[in-house]
Design a protein around this motif. Structure first.
Motif, PDB file in Angstrom:
ATOM      1  N   ALA A  24       0.801  -1.358  -0.032  1.00  0.00           N
ATOM      2  CA  ALA A  24       0.107  -0.222  -0.113  1.00  0.00           C
ATOM      3  C   ALA A  24       0.788   1.338   0.124  1.00  0.00           C
ATOM      4  O   ALA A  24       2.042   1.426   0.502  1.00  0.00           O
ATOM      5  N   ARG A  56      -7.501   6.781  -0.235  1.00  0.00           N
ATOM      6  CA  ARG A  56      -6.697   6.332  -1.424  1.00  0.00           C
ATOM      7  C   ARG A  56      -6.267   7.295  -2.230  1.00  0.00           C
ATOM      8  O   ARG A  56      -5.986   6.749  -3.462  1.00  0.00           O
ATOM      9  N   THR A  57      -6.287   8.532  -2.167  1.00  0.00           N
ATOM     10  CA  THR A  57      -5.980   9.513  -3.152  1.00  0.00           C
ATOM     11  C   THR A  57      -4.690  10.385  -2.810  1.00  0.00           C
ATOM     12  O   THR A  57      -4.584  10.890  -1.773  1.00  0.00           O
ATOM     13  N   ASP A  71      -5.670   7.617  -7.706  1.00  0.00           N
ATOM     14  CA  ASP A  71      -5.936   6.593  -6.584  1.00  0.00           C
ATOM     15  C   ASP A  71      -4.670   6.030  -6.463  1.00  0.00           C
ATOM     16  O   ASP A  71      -3.757   5.812  -7.267  1.00  0.00           O
ATOM     17  N   ASP A  72      -4.779   4.972  -5.375  1.00  0.00           N
ATOM     18  CA  ASP A  72      -3.714   4.034  -5.187  1.00  0.00           C
ATOM     19  C   ASP A  72      -3.167   3.139  -6.383  1.00  0.00           C
ATOM     20  O   ASP A  72      -2.022   3.135  -6.604  1.00  0.00           O
ATOM     21  N   ASP A  73      -3.987   2.624  -7.150  1.00  0.00           N
ATOM     22  CA  ASP A  73      -3.867   1.986  -8.113  1.00  0.00           C
ATOM     23  C   ASP A  73      -3.149   2.851  -9.514  1.00  0.00           C
ATOM     24  O   ASP A  73      -2.061   2.281 -10.069  1.00  0.00           O
ATOM     25  N   GLU A  74      -3.543   3.958  -9.700  1.00  0.00           N
ATOM     26  CA  GLU A  74      -2.904   4.738 -10.624  1.00  0.00           C
ATOM     27  C   GLU A  74      -1.762   5.276 -10.352  1.00  0.00           C
ATOM     28  O   GLU A  74      -0.571   5.081 -11.007  1.00  0.00           O
ATOM     29  N   ARG A  76       0.351   3.746  -7.808  1.00  0.00           N
ATOM     30  CA  ARG A  76       1.400   2.637  -8.125  1.00  0.00           C
ATOM     31  C   ARG A  76       1.950   2.109  -9.386  1.00  0.00           C
ATOM     32  O   ARG A  76       3.047   1.957  -9.586  1.00  0.00           O
ATOM     33  N   GLU A  77       1.265   2.639 -10.509  1.00  0.00           N
ATOM     34  CA  GLU A  77       1.643   2.670 -11.852  1.00  0.00           C
ATOM     35  C   GLU A  77       2.865   3.535 -12.331  1.00  0.00           C
ATOM     36  O   GLU A  77       3.476   3.118 -13.003  1.00  0.00           O
TER      37      GLU A  77
END
Length: 79
Positions: A24, A56-57, A71-74, A76-77
């Motif tokens: 995370a 998450r942002t 957000d976390d997923d974006e 992490r990329e």
């Protein structure tokens, strides 16, 4: 608005071993520098993680004055 599809990450000099890959990401990465590839512009854009909302942002402020929330997923990329 430009959109990224791939990117690279550069940690701050005093935290060269840090990497959020596989875990995370949160407030600990505020201040980290990053470079994002924008294929539509055929250019890299440098910026930093400016803030974290506690959920998450993350807010990213680019050196050219552009800003965006990821957000976390974006994010992490981008790391």
């Amino acid at each position: 608005r430009r959109r990224r599809t791939s990117d690279a990450y550069a940690p701050p000099a005093d935290d060269a071993e840090a990497s959020p890959a596989g875990r995370a990401v949160g407030a600990e990465i505020v201040g980290w520098r990053l470079r994002v590839w924008w294929p539509d512009d055929d250019a890299w854009y440098a910026g930093r993680v400016a803030s974290f909302d506690g959920a998450r942002t993350h807010h990213v402020a680019y050196d050219d004055g552009d800003e965006e929330d990821l957000d976390d997923d974006e994010l992490r990329e981008a790391l």
